[in-house]
Write a protein that holds these residues in place. Structure first.
Motif, PDB file in Angstrom:
ATOM      1  N   VAL A 142     -13.290 -14.628   2.942  1.00 45.01           N
ATOM      2  CA  VAL A 142     -14.746 -14.765   2.950  1.00 45.01           C
ATOM      3  C   VAL A 142     -15.342 -13.788   1.948  1.00 45.01           C
ATOM      4  CG1 VAL A 142     -16.810 -14.488   4.390  1.00 45.01           C
ATOM      5  CG2 VAL A 142     -14.730 -15.510   5.357  1.00 45.01           C
ATOM      6  N   GLY A 143     -16.200 -14.284   1.073  1.00 41.20           N
ATOM      7  CA  GLY A 143     -16.846 -13.427   0.082  1.00 41.20           C
ATOM      8  C   GLY A 143     -18.122 -12.799   0.616  1.00 41.20           C
ATOM      9  N   PRO A 144     -18.766 -11.965  -0.219  1.00 40.58           N
ATOM     10  CA  PRO A 144     -20.020 -11.322   0.198  1.00 40.58           C
ATOM     11  C   PRO A 144     -21.202 -12.293   0.089  1.00 40.58           C
ATOM     12  CG  PRO A 144     -19.496 -10.703  -2.047  1.00 40.58           C
ATOM     13  CD  PRO A 144     -18.365 -11.571  -1.582  1.00 40.58           C
ATOM     14  N   PRO A 145     -22.293 -12.029   0.816  1.00 43.35           N
ATOM     15  CA  PRO A 145     -23.487 -12.872   0.674  1.00 43.35           C
ATOM     16  C   PRO A 145     -24.068 -12.742  -0.734  1.00 43.35           C
ATOM     17  CG  PRO A 145     -23.707 -11.327   2.526  1.00 43.35           C
ATOM     18  CD  PRO A 145     -22.471 -10.946   1.779  1.00 43.35           C
ATOM     19  N   GLN A 146     -24.506 -13.872  -1.276  1.00 45.99           N
ATOM     20  CA  GLN A 146     -25.118 -13.879  -2.609  1.00 45.99           C
ATOM     21  C   GLN A 146     -26.470 -14.572  -2.527  1.00 45.99           C
ATOM     22  OE1 GLN A 146     -22.445 -15.542  -5.583  1.00 45.99           O
ATOM     23  NE2 GLN A 146     -20.646 -14.859  -4.443  1.00 45.99           N
ATOM     24  N   ASP A 147     -27.535 -13.849  -2.878  1.00 46.36           N
ATOM     25  CA  ASP A 147     -28.869 -14.468  -2.917  1.00 46.36           C
ATOM     26  C   ASP A 147     -28.980 -15.341  -4.152  1.00 46.36           C
ATOM     27  OD1 ASP A 147     -29.626 -13.199  -0.601  1.00 46.36           O
ATOM     28  OD2 ASP A 147     -30.753 -11.612  -1.612  1.00 46.36           O
ATOM     29  N   GLU A 148     -29.476 -16.538  -3.931  1.00 47.29           N
ATOM     30  CA  GLU A 148     -29.725 -17.468  -5.032  1.00 47.29           C
ATOM     31  C   GLU A 148     -31.201 -17.842  -4.989  1.00 47.29           C
ATOM     32  OE1 GLU A 148     -27.486 -18.538  -7.198  1.00 47.29           O
ATOM     33  OE2 GLU A 148     -25.543 -18.137  -6.277  1.00 47.29           O
ATOM     34  N   PRO A 149     -32.084 -16.925  -5.463  1.00 47.25           N
ATOM     35  CA  PRO A 149     -33.524 -17.165  -5.290  1.00 47.25           C
ATOM     36  C   PRO A 149     -34.006 -18.452  -5.967  1.00 47.25           C
ATOM     37  CG  PRO A 149     -33.105 -15.197  -6.647  1.00 47.25           C
ATOM     38  CD  PRO A 149     -31.801 -15.614  -6.073  1.00 47.25           C
ATOM     39  N   ASP A 150     -33.376 -18.841  -7.069  1.00 45.38           N
ATOM     40  CA  ASP A 150     -33.812 -20.071  -7.740  1.00 45.38           C
ATOM     41  C   ASP A 150     -33.515 -21.310  -6.902  1.00 45.38           C
ATOM     42  OD1 ASP A 150     -34.623 -18.554  -9.842  1.00 45.38           O
ATOM     43  OD2 ASP A 150     -32.959 -19.091 -11.166  1.00 45.38           O
ATOM     44  N   HIS A 151     -32.609 -21.189  -5.933  1.00 50.43           N
ATOM     45  CA  HIS A 151     -32.236 -22.335  -5.115  1.00 50.43           C
ATOM     46  C   HIS A 151     -32.638 -22.175  -3.661  1.00 50.43           C
ATOM     47  CE1 HIS A 151     -29.643 -22.458  -8.689  1.00 50.43           C
ATOM     48  NE2 HIS A 151     -29.967 -23.732  -8.645  1.00 50.43           N
ATOM     49  N   VAL A 191     -31.615 -20.179  -1.309  1.00 49.70           N
ATOM     50  CA  VAL A 191     -30.535 -20.000  -0.333  1.00 49.70           C
ATOM     51  C   VAL A 191     -29.810 -18.673  -0.576  1.00 49.70           C
ATOM     52  CG1 VAL A 191     -30.047 -22.438   0.127  1.00 49.70           C
ATOM     53  CG2 VAL A 191     -28.920 -21.315  -1.801  1.00 49.70           C
ATOM     54  N   THR A 192     -29.284 -18.143   0.509  1.00 52.35           N
ATOM     55  CA  THR A 192     -28.257 -17.106   0.411  1.00 52.35           C
ATOM     56  C   THR A 192     -26.940 -17.783   0.768  1.00 52.35           C
ATOM     57  OG1 THR A 192     -29.839 -15.407   1.062  1.00 52.35           O
ATOM     58  CG2 THR A 192     -27.506 -14.848   1.247  1.00 52.35           C
ATOM     59  N   VAL A 193     -25.916 -17.521  -0.029  1.00 50.60           N
ATOM     60  CA  VAL A 193     -24.659 -18.261   0.069  1.00 50.60           C
ATOM     61  C   VAL A 193     -23.515 -17.300   0.357  1.00 50.60           C
ATOM     62  CG1 VAL A 193     -23.046 -19.752  -1.198  1.00 50.60           C
ATOM     63  CG2 VAL A 193     -25.493 -19.940  -1.603  1.00 50.60           C
ATOM     64  N   VAL A 194     -22.611 -17.718   1.231  1.00 50.46           N
ATOM     65  CA  VAL A 194     -21.326 -17.039   1.398  1.00 50.46           C
ATOM     66  C   VAL A 194     -20.232 -18.065   1.112  1.00 50.46           C
ATOM     67  CG1 VAL A 194     -19.705 -16.091   3.101  1.00 50.46           C
ATOM     68  CG2 VAL A 194     -22.048 -15.251   3.021  1.00 50.46           C
ATOM     69  N   PHE A 195     -19.311 -17.712   0.214  1.00 50.08           N
ATOM     70  CA  PHE A 195     -18.220 -18.627  -0.115  1.00 50.08           C
ATOM     71  C   PHE A 195     -16.999 -18.320   0.742  1.00 50.08           C
ATOM     72  CE2 PHE A 195     -20.678 -18.532  -4.071  1.00 50.08           C
ATOM     73  CZ  PHE A 195     -20.843 -19.888  -4.290  1.00 50.08           C
ATOM     74  N   ILE A 196     -16.425 -19.369   1.302  1.00 48.71           N
ATOM     75  CA  ILE A 196     -15.151 -19.280   1.999  1.00 48.71           C
ATOM     76  C   ILE A 196     -14.123 -19.894   1.052  1.00 48.71           C
ATOM     77  CG2 ILE A 196     -13.909 -19.858   4.127  1.00 48.71           C
ATOM     78  CD1 ILE A 196     -16.643 -18.530   4.677  1.00 48.71           C
ATOM     79  N   GLU A 197     -13.148 -19.100   0.647  1.00 51.23           N
ATOM     80  CA  GLU A 197     -12.158 -19.595  -0.320  1.00 51.23           C
ATOM     81  C   GLU A 197     -10.958 -20.164   0.433  1.00 51.23           C
ATOM     82  OE1 GLU A 197     -12.383 -19.718  -3.579  1.00 51.23           O
ATOM     83  OE2 GLU A 197     -14.185 -18.502  -3.909  1.00 51.23           O
ATOM     84  N   LEU A 198     -10.758 -21.449   0.322  1.00 52.19           N
ATOM     85  CA  LEU A 198      -9.558 -22.078   0.870  1.00 52.19           C
ATOM     86  C   LEU A 198      -8.583 -22.324  -0.291  1.00 52.19           C
ATOM     87  CD1 LEU A 198     -11.247 -24.668   3.259  1.00 52.19           C
ATOM     88  CD2 LEU A 198     -10.438 -22.364   3.790  1.00 52.19           C
ATOM     89  N   PRO A 199      -7.322 -22.604   0.016  1.00 50.09           N
ATOM     90  CA  PRO A 199      -6.366 -22.768  -1.093  1.00 50.09           C
ATOM     91  C   PRO A 199      -6.720 -23.908  -2.050  1.00 50.09           C
ATOM     92  CG  PRO A 199      -5.202 -22.471   0.985  1.00 50.09           C
ATOM     93  CD  PRO A 199      -6.656 -22.607   1.331  1.00 50.09           C
ATOM     94  N   ASN A 200      -7.410 -24.934  -1.561  1.00 57.90           N
ATOM     95  CA  ASN A 200      -7.660 -26.091  -2.434  1.00 57.90           C
ATOM     96  C   ASN A 200      -9.128 -26.383  -2.705  1.00 57.90           C
ATOM     97  OD1 ASN A 200      -8.014 -26.862   0.286  1.00 57.90           O
ATOM     98  ND2 ASN A 200      -7.513 -28.999  -0.148  1.00 57.90           N
ATOM     99  N   THR A 201     -10.041 -25.712  -2.009  1.00 57.80           N
ATOM    100  CA  THR A 201     -11.469 -25.967  -2.224  1.00 57.80           C
ATOM    101  C   THR A 201     -12.256 -24.834  -1.596  1.00 57.80           C
ATOM    102  OG1 THR A 201     -13.217 -27.657  -2.046  1.00 57.80           O
ATOM    103  CG2 THR A 201     -11.756 -27.409  -0.143  1.00 57.80           C
TER     104      THR A 201
END
Lengths: 134, 134
Positions: A30-39, A41-51
């Motif tokens: 699990v990555g850190p929260p990232q603010d995307e003010p232009d969109h 949303v605040t996003v957190v990426f979960i990295e799986l092996p294929n997506t």
């Protein structure tokens, strides 16, 4: 035409709790929260092996996922994103097949810095589909 | 703990139309319909380079997706499936973290011939999660 599933996006009512759950309960990366003010949303990426899984939380008053969370207070799968090589060619082909593109119909720069479009969920079995040019 | 995203499953109101749309409009590789009477569904697999989409249509009167389509007549994303190496170890770990397993809590043999479990959507941001032992 569509290529890889780039990500599945999940709108969540509590970003910190959801990120902790994917990390601790599901044991994912699990990555850190990232603010995307232009969109909006605040996003957190979960990295799986294929997506990737993208956890989405509203940022600001005009967030495009605010209405979704009002209708689905527990959260839910918001959209899935397919990669395409040429977003204009993909769009034009899909339009000739009767699919509707949301908004102006012109690609915008998405949260990953690449051109994206969204297809109308009523045309795709109730699923909001994002196309991202890779 | 969770590994690859094995598939995203979409319940659809018209399997033939949905399969044709993925093939023609989205240009994906679409397999033939497969009846899964033990699971109450007819399935069409969409093969993407990194994962699969499963289109689900009810088969028989007791189909587990009949109620979903009653609530979502246009269709929608029904669940997503993560691969795990050891489904018993994964289940036991998730239960210690407070996650609820649907049904008896014991794995069943899923539509791919492998042990599967489903986690309660209320514990996972409104998302029905399938675990499949690979």
């Amino acid at each position: 035409m569509i290529g890889r599933l780039n990500h599945v996006a999940i709108a969540v009512p509590d970003l910190q709790a959801a990120a902790a759950q994917y990390q601790t309960t599901l044991g994912a990366t699990v990555g850190p929260p990232q603010d995307e003010p232009d969109h909006g949303v605040t996003v957190v990426f979960i990295e799986l092996p294929n997506t990737k899984i993208e956890l989405l939380y509203p940022l600001g008053d005009d967030s495009p996922i605010r209405g979704f969370l009002d209708k689905n207070p527990s959260g839910g799968i918001h959209h899935m994103c397919f990669e395409v090589d040429d977003i204009i060619a993909a769009r034009d082909h899909m339009k000739t097949q009767g699919a509707r593109v949301l908004g102006t119909g012109e690609p915008k720069i998405g949260a990953h810095g690449k051109p994206v479009l969204f297809l109308h969920p009523k045309d795709f079995n109730g699923c909001l589909i994002e196309l991202e040019q890779i």
